[in-house]
Design a protein around this motif. Sequence first.
Motif, mmCIF file in Angstrom:
data_model
loop_
_atom_site.group_PDB
_atom_site.id
_atom_site.type_symbol
_atom_site.label_atom_id
_atom_site.label_comp_id
_atom_site.label_asym_id
_atom_site.label_seq_id
_atom_site.Cartn_x
_atom_site.Cartn_y
_atom_site.Cartn_z
ATOM 1 N N PRO A 6 0.838 -1.199 0.000
ATOM 2 C CA PRO A 6 0.000 0.000 0.000
ATOM 3 C C PRO A 6 0.869 1.242 0.000
ATOM 4 C CG PRO A 6 -0.316 -1.254 2.038
ATOM 5 C CD PRO A 6 0.692 -1.986 1.250
ATOM 6 N N ASP A 7 0.415 2.277 -0.684
ATOM 7 C CA ASP A 7 1.220 3.480 -0.836
ATOM 8 C C ASP A 7 1.121 4.349 0.416
ATOM 9 O OD1 ASP A 7 1.348 6.233 -3.237
ATOM 10 O OD2 ASP A 7 2.924 5.254 -2.063
ATOM 11 N N LEU A 8 1.623 3.811 1.543
ATOM 12 C CA LEU A 8 1.601 4.548 2.806
ATOM 13 C C LEU A 8 2.810 5.460 2.904
ATOM 14 C CD1 LEU A 8 0.890 1.488 5.130
ATOM 15 C CD2 LEU A 8 -0.744 3.277 4.581
ATOM 16 N N LYS A 9 2.664 6.498 3.697
ATOM 17 C CA LYS A 9 3.803 7.376 3.980
ATOM 18 C C LYS A 9 4.150 7.269 5.464
ATOM 19 C CE LYS A 9 3.697 8.971 -0.182
ATOM 20 N NZ LYS A 9 4.214 7.929 -1.098
ATOM 21 N N ARG A 10 5.434 7.524 5.757
ATOM 22 C CA ARG A 10 5.845 7.539 7.166
ATOM 23 C C ARG A 10 5.870 8.977 7.677
ATOM 24 N NH1 ARG A 10 9.846 2.635 5.864
ATOM 25 N NH2 ARG A 10 8.460 1.018 6.681
ATOM 26 N N LYS A 11 5.625 9.121 8.979
ATOM 27 C CA LYS A 11 5.644 10.449 9.587
ATOM 28 C C LYS A 11 7.048 11.045 9.486
ATOM 29 C CE LYS A 11 2.263 9.382 13.244
ATOM 30 N NZ LYS A 11 2.123 9.178 14.702
ATOM 31 N N PRO A 12 7.142 12.354 9.279
ATOM 32 C CA PRO A 12 8.460 12.992 9.295
ATOM 33 C C PRO A 12 9.029 13.054 10.709
ATOM 34 C CG PRO A 12 6.725 14.637 9.092
ATOM 35 C CD PRO A 12 6.046 13.296 9.028
ATOM 36 N N LEU A 13 10.304 13.313 10.817
ATOM 37 C CA LEU A 13 10.986 13.303 12.113
ATOM 38 C C LEU A 13 10.298 14.227 13.125
ATOM 39 C CD1 LEU A 13 13.439 12.212 13.720
ATOM 40 C CD2 LEU A 13 14.714 14.219 12.933
ATOM 41 N N ASP A 14 9.912 15.406 12.706
ATOM 42 C CA ASP A 14 9.293 16.353 13.635
ATOM 43 C C ASP A 14 7.976 15.863 14.214
ATOM 44 O OD1 ASP A 14 10.354 19.396 11.906
ATOM 45 O OD2 ASP A 14 11.358 18.097 13.369
ATOM 46 N N ASP A 15 7.360 14.898 13.572
ATOM 47 C CA ASP A 15 6.096 14.361 14.086
ATOM 48 C C ASP A 15 6.307 13.263 15.119
ATOM 49 O OD1 ASP A 15 3.705 14.486 11.288
ATOM 50 O OD2 ASP A 15 4.744 16.042 12.444
ATOM 51 N N ILE A 16 7.518 12.717 15.174
ATOM 52 C CA ILE A 16 7.734 11.607 16.101
ATOM 53 C C ILE A 16 8.757 11.935 17.185
ATOM 54 C CG2 ILE A 16 7.132 9.909 14.335
ATOM 55 C CD1 ILE A 16 10.109 9.165 14.140
#
Lengths: 272, 272
Positions: free
Chosen positions: B258-268
Motif C-alpha cells: 500500500p502506498d503509505l507514507k511515514r511520519k516525518p521526524l518532527d512528528d515523532i
Amino acid sequence: MLQREKKTKELKGESDSTSKAKPWVDQDLQDDTEIPSPNQGDDEEDDPGSELDLPHVPYAPPRYAVDSMLERSRDFYTLLNQRRSVRFISPEPVPREVIDNVIRTAGTAPSGAHTEPWTFVVVSDPDTKHAIRTIVEEEEEVNYRQRMGNKWVKDLAKIRTTWVKEYLDVAPYLLLIFKQTYGIGTGGKRKTHYYNEISVSISCGMLLAALQNVGLVTVTSTPLNCGPRLRVILQRPTNEKLLMLLPIGYPSDDATVPDLKRKPLDDIMVHI
Amino acid sequence: MLQREKKTKELKGESDSTSKAKPWVDQDLQDDTEIPSPNQGDDEEDDPGSELDLPHVPYAPPRYAVDSMLERSRDFYTLLNQRRSVRFISPEPVPREVIDNVIRTAGTAPSGAHTEPWTFVVVSDPDTKHAIRTIVEEEEEVNYRQRMGNKWVKDLAKIRTTWVKEYLDVAPYLLLIFKQTYGIGTGGKRKTHYYNEISVSISCGMLLAALQNVGLVTVTSTPLNCGPRLRVILQRPTNEKLLMLLPIGYPSDDATVPDLKRKPLDDIMVHI
C-alpha cells in the motif's frame, strides 16, 4: 454543545466496553490495545484527510546474490553481537544529526494498522536530565527496598544494579520513548492504536541496532512507576505513557559490563 | 513428597499474589510479568549453576570518526526506510545459514535480567505450514466477521487485508516467535521472566532489521486467538505463548505494498 455531548458519549461507551468481555482482544497478548466495542465503531469519524482506498504500488527491494547474503548476515550478526547494555557513559557530546538519523530509523518500524504510535523525547537540557534522574532514583529506591522483595534484588545482584543512576546526569542525551495508547483524529475522535506497546518495542529494537551501528551505547531501562511523573515534567499528553528510558552516548573509558553469555542458536531456535 | 509439596505451595502462592494488588508491577506497562510476591521470593531456589556474583569485564566497542558515524547513520536509515511489510512472497528457497544468522542476531537483544525469554520456531515442512495456514485463516475469518465489528475492518480496508493468507503456504519459511512467560530452573522451580513480552518484541525489531539487511521480506503479524492451537501443533510447552508470526522469503515478482507514507521526524520526535 453537540461536540461535548459526542465526547461524553464516546468516553462513556469506552468505559462500558472495557468492563465487558473483549473477545476480539487476544487473551495471550498483554499489549492491551483499547479497541472500542463493535457498536461504537460506527460513531468514529474517519479522518477526512486520509484515503479510504490506498493504491497499491509495486515493491521491488534490492536483491543480493547468495554469497553476499551470507556475508551480510554474518557481518550484521557480528556487529549486533558486540552490543551490550552499558551503564557507564561518557559526557562527550554526540553529533545531533546522528541522533536524528537513529530516531528516523526507529520510525521505520511496522505498527498496528500503520498507526506509528511512538513519541521519542530526546533530552539534552542538563536541568531536565537532573529532574529525570531525581525522579527515577527516588522511585527505584522505593522499588528495591519495599516492592520487589528479595526475588528481584537477588536476580539483579548478578548484574550489580542499584538505584543510583549517574548516567542520567552524565549522558549527553536521554531518550524517553513514549507509547501513544490511542490517537486523536480530526474532530477530537479517538483513533485506536492497535498493539501499541508491541509496536513501540519493535521500534526500540531497530533503534538499538541503529545505535550499535554508529558505535553509541545505551541501557534499555523500564523505570518502574516513574511514568506519570516523567510524563508531567516532559509535558506529554495523557494518551502517552512512558515505555522506556535510554541514556545515549559513547561508552566511558572505564566502562565495564557483566561477563554474561548469550544462549547458543540451538537453545533459542527450533526447526520443523 | 517434599518436592510436590513445595510445588503446590508455590503455585498456590502465585495464584494468591495475582489476586492481590501488585505495587511492584508498573501499572502503565501492559507486559504483565509474573513476579512472585515478596514473601514468596524466599522459597525460590537459585540456579546452582549460575554465578551469584558475575565478574565485570572492560567493554570497549569499536569507535567511529564523526564523518563515519554520519555516513553510517544515513546509510542504515536508508536501508531500513526501504523496509515494508510484504504479503506477496516467492516460493524460491532461501539459504538456511542466512536464516540461522538472522535468528542469532535476534538473540542478541537485551532482555529483563538477561533471561533471553524467546523461542524462534522456524517451519519449512509443507504439511506443518499448511496446518498453520488452516488454523490462522479459520481464526482470522471469525475475527473479521464477528469480533472486530466495523472499526477494525474499516481501518484495515485501507491496506486491503483479508483473512486469506496464501503466503503461509508459499513462503519457504514461517517463523513463529514465542515468548517464554516464565522459565523453568533446575529442580523445576519457576524463573521469573521480567518484561518478557517487551523483550521479545525488541528482539523482533532487531530480527526485522537483519532480514532487511539481506534482502528478505516479511509481514509482522499477530494472529488473533491462534496462539493456543499453534502452540499445540508445534509442541511448545505451556510456559510459551505465541507472540508473532512472520513468513520469510524473497518478495514475489509482482509484490505490491500500500502506498503509505511515514511520519516525518518532527512528528515523532521532541527535543528538550
